[in-house]
Design a protein around this motif. Structure first.
Motif, PDB file in Angstrom:
ATOM      1  N   VAL A 284       0.856  -1.187   0.000  1.00  0.00           N
ATOM      2  CA  VAL A 284       0.000   0.000   0.000  1.00  0.00           C
ATOM      3  C   VAL A 284       0.888   1.231   0.000  1.00  0.00           C
ATOM      4  O   VAL A 284       1.703   1.416   0.908  1.00  0.00           O
ATOM      5  CB  VAL A 284      -0.941   0.026   1.220  1.00  0.00           C
ATOM      6  N   LEU A 285       0.728   2.061  -1.035  1.00  0.00           N
ATOM      7  CA  LEU A 285       1.532   3.282  -1.181  1.00  0.00           C
ATOM      8  C   LEU A 285       0.588   4.487  -1.233  1.00  0.00           C
ATOM      9  O   LEU A 285       0.023   4.796  -2.288  1.00  0.00           O
ATOM     10  CB  LEU A 285       2.378   3.215  -2.449  1.00  0.00           C
ATOM     11  N   PRO A 286       0.424   5.183  -0.109  1.00  0.00           N
ATOM     12  CA  PRO A 286      -0.571   6.261  -0.032  1.00  0.00           C
ATOM     13  C   PRO A 286      -0.001   7.648  -0.341  1.00  0.00           C
ATOM     14  O   PRO A 286      -0.477   8.646   0.197  1.00  0.00           O
ATOM     15  CB  PRO A 286      -1.014   6.178   1.431  1.00  0.00           C
ATOM     16  N   TYR A 287       1.011   7.726  -1.217  1.00  0.00           N
ATOM     17  CA  TYR A 287       1.730   8.983  -1.452  1.00  0.00           C
ATOM     18  C   TYR A 287       0.795  10.150  -1.760  1.00  0.00           C
ATOM     19  O   TYR A 287      -0.234   9.998  -2.418  1.00  0.00           O
ATOM     20  CB  TYR A 287       2.683   8.840  -2.639  1.00  0.00           C
ATOM     21  N   ALA A 316      -0.693  -4.038  -5.584  1.00  0.00           N
ATOM     22  CA  ALA A 316      -0.539  -2.800  -4.822  1.00  0.00           C
ATOM     23  C   ALA A 316      -1.827  -1.993  -4.840  1.00  0.00           C
ATOM     24  O   ALA A 316      -2.559  -1.969  -5.835  1.00  0.00           O
ATOM     25  CB  ALA A 316       0.601  -1.963  -5.393  1.00  0.00           C
ATOM     26  N   ILE A 317      -2.083  -1.346  -3.714  1.00  0.00           N
ATOM     27  CA  ILE A 317      -3.097  -0.300  -3.629  1.00  0.00           C
ATOM     28  C   ILE A 317      -2.340   1.011  -3.525  1.00  0.00           C
ATOM     29  O   ILE A 317      -1.530   1.199  -2.612  1.00  0.00           O
ATOM     30  CB  ILE A 317      -4.006  -0.490  -2.403  1.00  0.00           C
ATOM     31  N   THR A 318      -2.545   1.902  -4.478  1.00  0.00           N
ATOM     32  CA  THR A 318      -1.792   3.141  -4.494  1.00  0.00           C
ATOM     33  C   THR A 318      -2.717   4.341  -4.651  1.00  0.00           C
ATOM     34  O   THR A 318      -3.835   4.222  -5.163  1.00  0.00           O
ATOM     35  CB  THR A 318      -0.771   3.181  -5.662  1.00  0.00           C
ATOM     36  N   SER A 319      -2.208   5.497  -4.228  1.00  0.00           N
ATOM     37  CA  SER A 319      -2.906   6.733  -4.548  1.00  0.00           C
ATOM     38  C   SER A 319      -2.725   7.030  -6.028  1.00  0.00           C
ATOM     39  O   SER A 319      -1.932   6.373  -6.723  1.00  0.00           O
ATOM     40  CB  SER A 319      -2.352   7.891  -3.708  1.00  0.00           C
ATOM     41  N   ILE A 335      -6.299   1.912  -7.473  1.00  0.00           N
ATOM     42  CA  ILE A 335      -5.894   3.239  -7.040  1.00  0.00           C
ATOM     43  C   ILE A 335      -7.026   3.909  -6.282  1.00  0.00           C
ATOM     44  O   ILE A 335      -8.188   3.490  -6.359  1.00  0.00           O
ATOM     45  CB  ILE A 335      -5.473   4.124  -8.232  1.00  0.00           C
ATOM     46  N   PHE A 336      -6.676   4.966  -5.539  1.00  0.00           N
ATOM     47  CA  PHE A 336      -7.652   5.805  -4.852  1.00  0.00           C
ATOM     48  C   PHE A 336      -7.162   7.249  -4.946  1.00  0.00           C
ATOM     49  O   PHE A 336      -5.960   7.492  -5.135  1.00  0.00           O
ATOM     50  CB  PHE A 336      -7.824   5.367  -3.393  1.00  0.00           C
ATOM     51  N   PRO A 337      -8.050   8.227  -4.803  1.00  0.00           N
ATOM     52  CA  PRO A 337      -7.619   9.628  -4.891  1.00  0.00           C
ATOM     53  C   PRO A 337      -6.689   9.983  -3.734  1.00  0.00           C
ATOM     54  O   PRO A 337      -7.012   9.716  -2.569  1.00  0.00           O
ATOM     55  CB  PRO A 337      -8.934  10.415  -4.805  1.00  0.00           C
ATOM     56  N   ALA A 343     -11.709   7.023   0.846  1.00  0.00           N
ATOM     57  CA  ALA A 343     -11.540   6.173  -0.333  1.00  0.00           C
ATOM     58  C   ALA A 343     -10.512   5.077  -0.070  1.00  0.00           C
ATOM     59  O   ALA A 343     -10.692   3.929  -0.497  1.00  0.00           O
ATOM     60  CB  ALA A 343     -11.114   7.024  -1.534  1.00  0.00           C
ATOM     61  N   LEU A 344      -9.446   5.403   0.640  1.00  0.00           N
ATOM     62  CA  LEU A 344      -8.446   4.384   0.975  1.00  0.00           C
ATOM     63  C   LEU A 344      -9.041   3.354   1.919  1.00  0.00           C
ATOM     64  O   LEU A 344      -8.808   2.139   1.771  1.00  0.00           O
ATOM     65  CB  LEU A 344      -7.217   5.036   1.597  1.00  0.00           C
ATOM     66  N   SER A 345      -9.836   3.814   2.891  1.00  0.00           N
ATOM     67  CA  SER A 345     -10.498   2.882   3.807  1.00  0.00           C
ATOM     68  C   SER A 345     -11.422   1.935   3.043  1.00  0.00           C
ATOM     69  O   SER A 345     -11.476   0.733   3.318  1.00  0.00           O
ATOM     70  CB  SER A 345     -11.289   3.661   4.864  1.00  0.00           C
ATOM     71  N   GLN A 346     -12.140   2.469   2.048  1.00  0.00           N
ATOM     72  CA  GLN A 346     -13.027   1.635   1.243  1.00  0.00           C
ATOM     73  C   GLN A 346     -12.236   0.624   0.432  1.00  0.00           C
ATOM     74  O   GLN A 346     -12.636  -0.536   0.286  1.00  0.00           O
ATOM     75  CB  GLN A 346     -13.860   2.516   0.310  1.00  0.00           C
TER      76      GLN A 346
END
Length: 393
Positions: A284-287, A316-319, A335-337, A343-346
């Motif tokens: 998970v990369l939430p940059y 991967a889950i990324t921004s 991806i998420f915004p 959105a990341l929690s979802q």
């Protein structure tokens, strides 16, 4: 073919040095002779210019540079080389498009006076001097034979901002080590991994908040999901004016009630990176994109950590920061915004409800990894160098 490589190299500890080291070894295995004329000078642009003036470049067929990561030495060396040799083939991998370097080595007078004044005056001076920096970047870019980016989004952004011809552009995805595939661990507990340098601005707080929200909404997940924070914690990055960032993260973890759900693996030795990634299901990369850089342009680079996920056969889950959307558009993640904790929690909840997604993403990542091993990546560079030397512009 004899190539001069201008780049940081191991044992320097940064992503571009790692990239350049792997590329150098892979090219040498293909029979390419590599010299490193700037080795040992660090990131000193004036010393780089002095080396260019003093070194005899006879016998060098092409000069290739790695640009990015806030370094200026390679940029100044390329500028000096083009001034000295009008027809020497020059190529570079641009790691942080849509710009080459984003900043000058020094501010012009009288803006240089602001560099010694309290914030935000130095930052204001940097913005005011940016047209000059952009002009210098465009001059260098337009004099290059080829500019390589790691993604198509990065290539399009760089070409437009620098005003380049399509013939100057090339896209070669980030190379990967050839890592033996390893099956996913059992899907319960679901093991998430943040991997990379741990310092402010990486969105790690968003990830912690999202995980806490996810567990709050579904308490049963507390026993079914774990998050590991792994990577480098160099003091100059992990400490700042407001104290230890690691201590801040630990305090936040405690406040969110996540102490029993978080593991730490700091400053991993190189040989432990792949086993650590393969012991998890999803990276998970939430940059978040830098608010300061937004004043100067759009950062459309990618991530060495994301290339590790591919190499290790993990999704991967990324921004949607940088060019991440393109990198997980192969069925190897979602991806998420950026900055959107809900959105990341979802996204985390979706994965927890459908853990088989991790297996699907891993299969796609493993296929992608075979296409991007360094041996194949180096062959693409070798072909690009040959065309550049032939004058096929």
């Amino acid at each position: 073919m004899h190539i001069a490589l201008l780049a940081p190299l191991p044992p320097e500890q940064n992503g571009i040095a790692d990239y350049a080291g792997h590329l150098k070894l892979a090219l040498q295995k293909l029979g390419v002779q590599i010299s490193t004329p700037l080795a040992g000078i660090g990131n000193d642009p004036h010393e780089a210019e002095r080396h260019v003036a003093q070194i005899h470049w006879q016998g060098i067929d092409l000069v290739h540079a790695e640009l990015g990561g806030g370094r200026l030495a390679e940029f100044h060396a390329l500028r000096a080389l083009r001034q000295r040799f009008a027809h020497l083939p020059l190529t570079a991998t641009v790691h942080d498009p849509e710009r080459l370097v984003w900043r000058r080595a020094s501010l012009p007078w009288p803006l240089s006076i602001a560099g010694k004044l309290p914030s935000p005056l130095p930052q204001v001076a940097t913005v005011l001097s940016d047209p000059l920096c952009l002009h210098e970047e465009r001059q260098v870019a337009r004099g290059m034979t080829r500019l390589v980016t790691l993604t198509h989004a990065g290539s399009a952004a760089l070409r437009e901002r620098m005003g380049l011809a399509q013939a100057q552009m090339a896209v070669i995805p980030h190379g990967n080590l050839d890592i033996a595939p390893l099956p996913l661990p059992p899907l319960e507990p679901l093991r998430l991994l943040y991997f990379g340098f741990i310092y402010r601005g990486k969105g790690i707080e968003d990830l912690l908040d999202a995980l806490a929200d996810c567990i709050s909404a579904q308490p049963a997940l507390r026993e079914r999901v774990r998050l590991t924070l792994a990577g480098g914690s160099e003091p100059e990055m992990a400490f700042g004016p407001s104290g230890s960032y690691l201590d801040e993260l630990r305090e936040r973890i405690g406040q969110l009630g996540l102490s029993g759900s978080i593991d730490w693996q700091l400053d991993l030795p190189a040989e432990h990176i792949a086993p650590t990634i393969q012991a998890h299901h999803v990276m998970v990369l939430p940059y978040r994109e830098s608010s300061k850089l937004k004043l100067l342009g759009k950062l459309r680079g990618t991530s060495g950590a994301l290339s590790w996920a591919v190499a290790c056969g993990r999704g991967a889950i990324t921004s949607d920061a940088r060019s991440f959307a393109e990198e997980v558009a192969h069925g190897n993640g979602m991806i998420f915004p950026q900055g959107d904790v809900n959105a990341l929690s979802q996204a985390l909840s979706t994965l927890c409800a459908n853990p088989e997604l991790a297996r699907t993403w891993a299969d796609r990542a493993a296929s992608l990894a075979k296409e991007r091993v360094w041996s194949r990546t180096a062959e693409r560079f070798r072909q690009l160098f040959e065309l550049a030397c032939e004058g096929d512009n």
